[in-house]
Design a protein around this motif. Sequence first.
Motif, mmCIF file in Angstrom:
data_model
loop_
_atom_site.group_PDB
_atom_site.id
_atom_site.type_symbol
_atom_site.label_atom_id
_atom_site.label_comp_id
_atom_site.label_asym_id
_atom_site.label_seq_id
_atom_site.Cartn_x
_atom_site.Cartn_y
_atom_site.Cartn_z
ATOM 1 N N ARG A 4 0.794 -1.180 0.028
ATOM 2 C CA ARG A 4 0.041 0.044 -0.063
ATOM 3 C C ARG A 4 0.835 1.230 -0.024
ATOM 4 N N LEU A 5 0.372 2.417 -0.257
ATOM 5 C CA LEU A 5 1.273 3.724 -0.462
ATOM 6 C C LEU A 5 0.843 4.606 0.806
ATOM 7 N N GLN A 6 1.557 5.144 1.194
ATOM 8 C CA GLN A 6 1.620 6.225 2.276
ATOM 9 C C GLN A 6 1.950 7.475 1.770
ATOM 10 N N PHE A 7 1.015 8.616 1.807
ATOM 11 C CA PHE A 7 1.317 9.747 1.271
ATOM 12 C C PHE A 7 2.545 10.353 2.003
ATOM 13 N N LEU A 8 3.342 11.078 1.452
ATOM 14 C CA LEU A 8 4.622 11.487 1.954
ATOM 15 C C LEU A 8 4.491 13.287 1.838
ATOM 16 N N GLU A 9 4.392 13.628 0.424
ATOM 17 C CA GLU A 9 4.392 15.191 0.207
ATOM 18 C C GLU A 9 3.967 15.468 -1.280
ATOM 19 N N SER A 10 3.793 16.315 -1.644
ATOM 20 C CA SER A 10 3.230 16.939 -2.888
ATOM 21 C C SER A 10 4.041 18.167 -3.404
ATOM 22 N N PHE A 11 4.213 18.270 -4.675
ATOM 23 C CA PHE A 11 4.838 19.485 -5.219
ATOM 24 C C PHE A 11 4.503 19.829 -6.566
ATOM 25 N N THR A 12 4.701 21.001 -6.941
ATOM 26 C CA THR A 12 4.353 21.213 -8.426
ATOM 27 C C THR A 12 5.535 21.150 -9.298
ATOM 28 N N ALA A 13 5.080 20.505 -10.729
ATOM 29 C CA ALA A 13 6.293 20.347 -11.701
ATOM 30 C C ALA A 13 5.657 21.014 -12.683
ATOM 31 N N GLN A 14 6.654 21.557 -13.631
ATOM 32 C CA GLN A 14 6.378 22.010 -15.001
ATOM 33 C C GLN A 14 6.688 21.221 -15.968
ATOM 34 N N GLY A 15 5.550 20.636 -16.863
ATOM 35 C CA GLY A 15 5.833 19.854 -17.874
ATOM 36 C C GLY A 15 6.312 20.355 -19.286
ATOM 37 N N SER A 16 6.939 19.555 -19.890
ATOM 38 C CA SER A 16 7.625 20.031 -21.077
ATOM 39 C C SER A 16 6.397 20.427 -22.065
ATOM 40 N N ASP A 17 5.196 20.122 -21.943
ATOM 41 C CA ASP A 17 4.084 20.502 -22.740
ATOM 42 C C ASP A 17 3.575 21.860 -22.275
ATOM 43 N N GLY A 18 4.217 22.557 -21.244
ATOM 44 C CA GLY A 18 3.596 23.756 -20.911
ATOM 45 C C GLY A 18 2.774 23.974 -19.776
ATOM 46 N N GLN A 19 2.467 22.663 -19.367
ATOM 47 C CA GLN A 19 1.339 22.639 -18.340
ATOM 48 C C GLN A 19 2.003 22.457 -16.811
ATOM 49 N N SER A 20 1.337 22.807 -16.027
ATOM 50 C CA SER A 20 1.885 22.747 -14.698
ATOM 51 C C SER A 20 1.058 21.223 -13.935
ATOM 52 N N TYR A 21 1.787 20.223 -13.190
ATOM 53 C CA TYR A 21 1.260 19.244 -12.721
ATOM 54 C C TYR A 21 1.510 19.098 -11.279
ATOM 55 N N LYS A 22 0.721 18.859 -10.538
ATOM 56 C CA LYS A 22 0.612 18.510 -8.877
ATOM 57 C C LYS A 22 1.312 17.057 -8.835
ATOM 58 N N VAL A 23 2.662 16.755 -8.407
ATOM 59 C CA VAL A 23 3.261 15.431 -8.188
ATOM 60 C C VAL A 23 3.085 14.958 -6.784
ATOM 61 N N CYS A 24 2.740 13.775 -6.454
ATOM 62 C CA CYS A 24 2.363 13.181 -5.146
ATOM 63 C C CYS A 24 3.468 12.324 -4.884
ATOM 64 N N ALA A 25 4.128 12.396 -3.710
ATOM 65 C CA ALA A 25 5.124 11.366 -3.461
ATOM 66 C C ALA A 25 4.720 10.205 -2.236
ATOM 67 N N TYR A 26 4.713 8.962 -2.473
ATOM 68 C CA TYR A 26 4.516 7.956 -1.605
ATOM 69 C C TYR A 26 5.476 7.146 -1.157
ATOM 70 N N ASP A 27 5.205 6.629 0.182
ATOM 71 C CA ASP A 27 6.213 5.414 0.676
ATOM 72 C C ASP A 27 5.293 4.244 0.287
ATOM 73 N N ARG A 28 6.126 3.127 -0.402
ATOM 74 C CA ARG A 28 5.602 2.104 -0.261
ATOM 75 C C ARG A 28 5.778 1.043 0.899
ATOM 76 N N LEU A 29 4.617 0.886 1.472
ATOM 77 C CA LEU A 29 4.608 0.014 2.598
ATOM 78 C C LEU A 29 4.267 -1.611 2.126
ATOM 79 N N ALA A 30 4.542 -2.597 3.049
ATOM 80 C CA ALA A 30 4.520 -3.835 2.753
ATOM 81 C C ALA A 30 3.904 -4.308 3.890
#
Length: 84
Positions: A4-30
């Motif tokens: 399962r995934l546990q949310f760690l953080e999110s950040f904004t990233a700029q795409g090469s297509d000119g759009q802005s994206y919200k990226v979410c980082a997760y820790d994989r748990l077993a």
Amino acid sequence: MDLRLQFLESFTAQGSDGQSYKVCAYDRLASTGTGPNGQEQWESTGQAEYRLEDGRLVEVRRDGSMHIAHSDVELSAEKAPAGT
């Protein structure tokens, strides 16, 4: 192995297509089984997973560069303004 995934953080990233994206980082748990209290126990695998807010996978290369899986869109994390 149950994962399962546990949310760690999110950040904004700029795409090469000119759009802005919200990226979410997760820790994989077993799952490590059931504990003495009858609840399932989880432990970090030491691996992170990155996804866009809409669930699409973001692949992170060894050099730290990112792109949206199954696309040609490269991502670069936006820098936070100084003093924030």
